[in-house]
Design an enzyme around this catalytic site. Sequence first.
Site, mmCIF file in Angstrom:
data_model
loop_
_atom_site.group_PDB
_atom_site.id
_atom_site.type_symbol
_atom_site.label_atom_id
_atom_site.label_comp_id
_atom_site.label_asym_id
_atom_site.label_seq_id
_atom_site.Cartn_x
_atom_site.Cartn_y
_atom_site.Cartn_z
ATOM 1 N N SER A 243 30.061 41.689 41.599
ATOM 2 C CA SER A 243 30.212 43.068 41.161
ATOM 3 C C SER A 243 30.094 43.126 39.644
ATOM 4 C CB SER A 243 31.558 43.626 41.606
ATOM 5 O OG SER A 243 32.578 43.055 40.817
ATOM 6 N N LYS A 244 30.149 44.344 39.131
ATOM 7 C CA LYS A 244 29.948 44.557 37.685
ATOM 8 C C LYS A 244 30.869 43.702 36.824
ATOM 9 C CE LYS A 244 27.830 48.992 36.868
ATOM 10 N NZ LYS A 244 27.907 49.836 38.057
ATOM 11 N N ARG A 245 32.095 43.526 37.304
ATOM 12 C CA ARG A 245 33.054 42.829 36.444
ATOM 13 C C ARG A 245 32.683 41.359 36.233
ATOM 14 N NH1 ARG A 245 36.713 39.862 39.652
ATOM 15 N NH2 ARG A 245 36.303 40.426 41.822
ATOM 16 N N HIS A 246 31.782 40.823 37.065
ATOM 17 C CA HIS A 246 31.340 39.441 36.865
ATOM 18 C C HIS A 246 30.300 39.310 35.755
ATOM 19 C CE1 HIS A 246 32.721 38.958 41.181
ATOM 20 N NE2 HIS A 246 33.439 38.088 40.499
ATOM 21 N N GLY A 247 29.853 40.452 35.242
ATOM 22 C CA GLY A 247 28.825 40.387 34.192
ATOM 23 C C GLY A 247 27.489 40.841 34.718
#
Length: 471
Positions: A243-247
């Site tokens: 997801s987005k939070r992984h970069g």
Amino acid sequence: MTSSSSTVVTRFAPSPTGSLHIGGARTALFNYLYAKGRNGKFLLRVEDTDRERSTDEAVKAIFDGLSWLELFADEEPVFQFARADRHREVVQTLVETGHAYRDYTSAEETGRLRDEAKAARRAFESPWRDRDPGEGDPAQPHVVRFRRPLPGTVVVSDEVQGEVTWANSDLDDLVLLRTDGAPTYNLAVVVDDHDMGVTHVIRGDDHLNNAARQSLIYDALGWARPSFAHIPLIHGPDGAKLSKRHGAQAVHEYAEMGYLPEAMRNYLARLGWAHGDDELFSDEQAQGWFDLDGVGKAPARLDFDKLAHVNAHWMRLANDDRLAKQVLDVHLARGHVLHEEDEARLLQAMPFVKDRAKTVLELADQTGFVLRRRPLAIYEKALPLLNGEAGERIGRLRDRLKLFASWDVFALEAELKVFAEEEAVGFGKIGPAVRAALSGDGVSPDIARTLAALGRDESIGRLDDALQQTK
Ligand code: GLU
């Protein structure tokens, strides 16, 4: 459009609803490698049937992402929406052969029946499944549903997941054409894959259930099913769904971060597939080795350190000219004022700096010293380094280098060693001052490499400039 039966034909079939994600890129790569390793064909189909979510921008992002990765299709891309008439024609055949039926139940009534079925824990069935078609009027609003065989099971021999079985009663009679005559996803995929001669469908395992539905449609049409391979999705470094939070997720972000396409291909090939312990391999090797047996069942985890390692490897092998151009572009994008000779200067420096950087962006960070102009202004913080004895030493080094005939990195290294010995000081005493003198800010590779990267005249000139600023 159909190919001969012996040729392997794979395809990448993205829905153009956003940027090309690395999961999609990996799916494209696996299909590409599988086909190329078998003298087959790799095709591209843009699944733009969902008119509300599909955008031209997203189509462009897919094309751009694939061409950056150099995953070129062997034929012109197929646009699914443009084939709607063909999809409707096939549905007509299914209706005529009794494998599909018109369902005149209103949306409201369907909702009610669906709720009822759910409460009774049974699959929803349309009342029109068993009614005489003559009772309906095709001029009235209706959907067309697939009549799945009941009772029975559908078995998919998946090349990655193994044999998977569904009871047909657990599926439902899926809609093939909506009230407005629009074909639905599962129907369109079957018709297109068949017409494009696709022999192997390699895609994310979120489509495994669709393989059951699609298989039943193939069977009803009397068409041979393709081989299916459903690959596990990519997870973040922590094992959670990406997801987005992984970069970064989009392929263009990796391009912007300074990864090379060949490194991305190498890295993505290893995400979920293995060939022994091989981590670094060429495109030819990947094509020769890639097989569905090597695809694991567990989700692969993204590992940015590994990616950086793979990228550093491919940067070392990359053509200096290409790297110099890319670095120049980064400097330009950063708003640096450039000069005509800068590309040539970067090119000259490249062999001495490129193995120190993991990405093209790092390479740009580390080549700032090459692009500085004479007279070189020494950064204020570095100025005290040049004072007193250190300044005198720089003078002696300059005089010595002026007479030094061979400007080769190894010879320079040896010469610097001799110089340090003669000065009877350790290199630690000389290094910071000389680097500051040569680069202005001290950000440069070791001295021999810096001298080699700058060339003789520029190096001596810079040492002269620095001497002017010593006290
Ligand atoms: N269009 C689908 C997607 O982007 C893929 C369908 C398929 O590969 O069969 O998820």
